[in-house]
Scaffold this motif. Structure first.
Motif, short mmCIF file in Angstrom:
data_model
loop_
_atom_site.label_atom_id
_atom_site.label_comp_id
_atom_site.label_asym_id
_atom_site.label_seq_id
_atom_site.Cartn_x
_atom_site.Cartn_y
_atom_site.Cartn_z
N VAL A 95 43.41 31.24 32.01
CA VAL A 95 42.04 31.59 32.40
C VAL A 95 41.54 32.71 31.50
O VAL A 95 42.19 33.76 31.39
CB VAL A 95 41.98 32.03 33.88
N ASP A 96 40.41 32.48 30.86
CA ASP A 96 39.83 33.49 29.99
C ASP A 96 39.43 34.71 30.81
O ASP A 96 38.88 34.58 31.91
CB ASP A 96 38.62 32.92 29.26
N VAL A 97 39.69 35.91 30.30
CA VAL A 97 39.38 37.13 31.06
C VAL A 97 37.88 37.35 31.20
O VAL A 97 37.45 38.21 31.98
CB VAL A 97 40.03 38.36 30.43
N LYS A 98 37.08 36.59 30.46
CA LYS A 98 35.63 36.68 30.65
C LYS A 98 35.22 36.02 31.96
O LYS A 98 34.12 36.27 32.47
CB LYS A 98 34.90 36.02 29.48
N GLU A 99 36.12 35.17 32.50
CA GLU A 99 35.83 34.51 33.77
C GLU A 99 36.18 35.43 34.94
O GLU A 99 36.87 36.44 34.79
CB GLU A 99 36.64 33.20 33.88
N LYS A 100 35.73 35.05 36.12
CA LYS A 100 36.01 35.82 37.33
C LYS A 100 37.48 35.66 37.70
O LYS A 100 38.01 34.55 37.69
CB LYS A 100 35.12 35.32 38.47
N PRO A 101 38.17 36.73 38.04
CA PRO A 101 39.59 36.62 38.40
C PRO A 101 39.76 35.88 39.72
O PRO A 101 38.88 35.91 40.59
CB PRO A 101 40.05 38.07 38.53
N PRO A 102 40.89 35.20 39.91
CA PRO A 102 41.14 34.48 41.17
C PRO A 102 41.37 35.45 42.32
O PRO A 102 41.62 36.64 42.12
CB PRO A 102 42.40 33.66 40.86
N ALA A 103 41.28 34.93 43.52
CA ALA A 103 41.50 35.75 44.71
C ALA A 103 42.97 36.11 44.85
O ALA A 103 43.86 35.36 44.42
CB ALA A 103 41.02 35.01 45.96
N ILE A 104 43.24 37.27 45.42
CA ILE A 104 44.62 37.72 45.64
C ILE A 104 45.18 37.03 46.88
O ILE A 104 44.57 37.04 47.95
CB ILE A 104 44.68 39.24 45.82
N GLU A 105 46.34 36.41 46.72
CA GLU A 105 47.02 35.76 47.84
C GLU A 105 48.40 36.39 48.00
O GLU A 105 49.25 36.25 47.13
CB GLU A 105 47.13 34.26 47.61
N ILE A 106 48.60 37.09 49.11
CA ILE A 106 49.87 37.75 49.38
C ILE A 106 50.79 36.73 50.05
O ILE A 106 50.66 36.42 51.23
CB ILE A 106 49.69 38.98 50.28
N GLY A 107 51.71 36.20 49.27
CA GLY A 107 52.59 35.16 49.78
C GLY A 107 54.05 35.55 49.89
O GLY A 107 54.84 34.85 50.52
N THR A 108 54.42 36.66 49.27
CA THR A 108 55.82 37.10 49.30
C THR A 108 55.88 38.57 49.69
O THR A 108 54.88 39.30 49.64
CB THR A 108 56.49 36.91 47.93
N LEU A 109 57.09 39.02 50.07
CA LEU A 109 57.28 40.42 50.42
C LEU A 109 57.03 41.31 49.20
O LEU A 109 56.48 42.41 49.32
CB LEU A 109 58.70 40.63 50.95
N ARG A 110 57.39 40.84 48.04
CA ARG A 110 57.15 41.60 46.81
C ARG A 110 55.65 41.77 46.57
O ARG A 110 55.18 42.86 46.21
CB ARG A 110 57.79 40.90 45.63
N ASP A 111 54.87 40.71 46.77
CA ASP A 111 53.42 40.81 46.64
C ASP A 111 52.86 41.82 47.63
O ASP A 111 51.94 42.58 47.31
CB ASP A 111 52.76 39.45 46.88
N PHE A 112 53.42 41.82 48.84
CA PHE A 112 52.94 42.73 49.88
C PHE A 112 53.11 44.18 49.45
O PHE A 112 52.19 44.99 49.54
CB PHE A 112 53.68 42.47 51.19
N PHE A 113 54.29 44.55 48.95
CA PHE A 113 54.52 45.93 48.56
C PHE A 113 53.80 46.28 47.26
O PHE A 113 53.42 47.43 47.05
CB PHE A 113 56.02 46.21 48.43
N LEU A 114 53.62 45.30 46.37
CA LEU A 114 52.86 45.57 45.16
C LEU A 114 51.38 45.79 45.45
O LEU A 114 50.66 46.38 44.64
CB LEU A 114 53.01 44.41 44.17
#
Length: 359
Positions: free
Chosen positions: A171-190
């Motif tokens: 995905v080109d950074v000129k585009e809108k970033p995707p939504a954040i999806e917290i799916g793992t424990l690591r994602d949660f703490f990050l």
């Protein structure tokens, strides 16, 4: 007739000081080889699982300034975690701006989504008019670790098709970033931050237990007593001196229930972990906003006080006069005339002298 592809007999190593390579090993430093290949490139393509913005800009800027307008830059990196989407997009957009400000006109910067797995490729391609040079191995862009890469010279259809597929997916950074999806424990703490980090990592914390106030005081007293410092407080960093403990109060301690006014409390919004006080980023933004507002209010108040002090007129003190002034001369003449007349003594002293004369 197909172009001959050549694999260099030289290996390219990052931080070779980690291992002992003999003098008979044909190797070069990765950074030096990449910089030399970039200097005369007409197109630079970089794929990396991770990234470092500064070294990426430095590598691309090995191209001479006079050649940058016609040199094409294509960079694609992986996404470490869903929670890192905002930061990765911000970094890569900054990378694109830095390259454009450096004189490059055709710059593509893209990010490969981590679903279903993390993008972990490391590849550098330097095109010199029509002849490409490839570096493939373990080194991410800007890596400071021990790395190993090999170099291929000439066209490689499979690698070219692979690079094209990566940019088709990214995905080109000129585009809108995707939504954040917290799916793992690591994602949660990050998705949070450490708002306070102790100087030494702890092996455990007491917050996992249901201790009441009295039990916590007992623990604090035991910890302070073992520190060897009188009136030490474990709540103070480094077991510092506790101003309250050496004082004795009759009846209820007036400081016991007192909480510092104006101080922003972060503990109700955080979790005590062995790494420090962890807080979700949502709460962290609120706390930062409160701190910023308090600092601005304090600055305004101090400015008002300073303005009031500067606008208040001060009473000028009479300067000391030199001895040669007319006033000092008058004092001299006055003292002389005083000595020419009999001095008038206090009554007690006069009567004493009269008695002595009579005796």
């Amino acid at each position: 007739m197909a172009e001959k592809r050549a694999v260099s007999s030289t290996i390219y190593v990052g931080r070779p000081d980690l291992i002992e390579l003999g003098d008979d090993v044909d190797y070069e430093e990765i950074d030096e080889a990449l910089g030399a290949a970039a200097a005369s490139a007409t197109e630079i393509t970089i794929l990396g699982g991770f990234y470092s913005v500064g070294p990426l800009v430095s590598l691309c800027c090995k191209v001479k300034k006079s050649k940058r307008k016609t040199c094409r830059i294509k960079i694609a990196v992986g996404l470490e975690a869903s929670a890192m989407i905002p930061r990765t997009w911000e970094d890569m957009r900054q990378l694109r701006r830095d390259l454009l400000n450096s004189g490059f006109l055709d710059v593509t910067v893209a990010i490969v989504d981590r679903a279903p797995v993390h993008f972990h490729t490391k590849l550098f391609r330097f095109l010199h008019t029509t002849r490409p040079v490839w570096f493939v191995g373990s080194a991410n862009p800007g890596s400071e670790r021990h790395e190993l890469m090999v170099r291929l010279s000439g066209r490689h259809e499979a690698l070219s098709d692979y690079v094209a597929a990566v940019f088709h997916k990214a995905v080109d950074v000129k585009e809108k970033p995707p939504a954040i999806e917290i799916g793992t424990l690591r994602d949660f703490f990050l998705a949070g931050i450490l708002c306070h980090k102790p100087p030494v990592q702890r092996l455990f914390t007491f917050d996992a237990f249901n201790f009441d106030v009295h039990q916590r005081e007992v623990l604090a007293t035991a910890l302070a007593g073992s520190s060897g410092v009188n009136h030490a407080s474990p709540k103070t960093q480094g077991f510092g001196f506790n101003l309250r403990s050496p004082l004795t109060f009759e009846g209820e301690d007036p400081l016991a229930a007192e909480s510092p006014k104006g101080r922003i409390q972060f503990r109700p919004y955080s979790v005590d972990t062995a790494l420090g006080w962890w807080m979700p980023k949502f709460f962290a933004q609120e706390i930062k906003s409160k701190v910023r507002n308090d600092e601005e209010a304090r600055e305004r108040r101090l400015t008002e006080i300073g303005d009031a002090l500067r606008s208040t007129p001060l009473k000028a003190k009479r300067p000391c006069e030199p001895l040669s002034s007319p006033t000092s001369n008058r004092w001299k003449s006055s003292s002389i005339s005083t000595r020419s007349r009999p001095a008038r003594l206090p009554a007690a002293i006069s009567s004493s002298n009269a008695s002595s004369r009579r005796g």
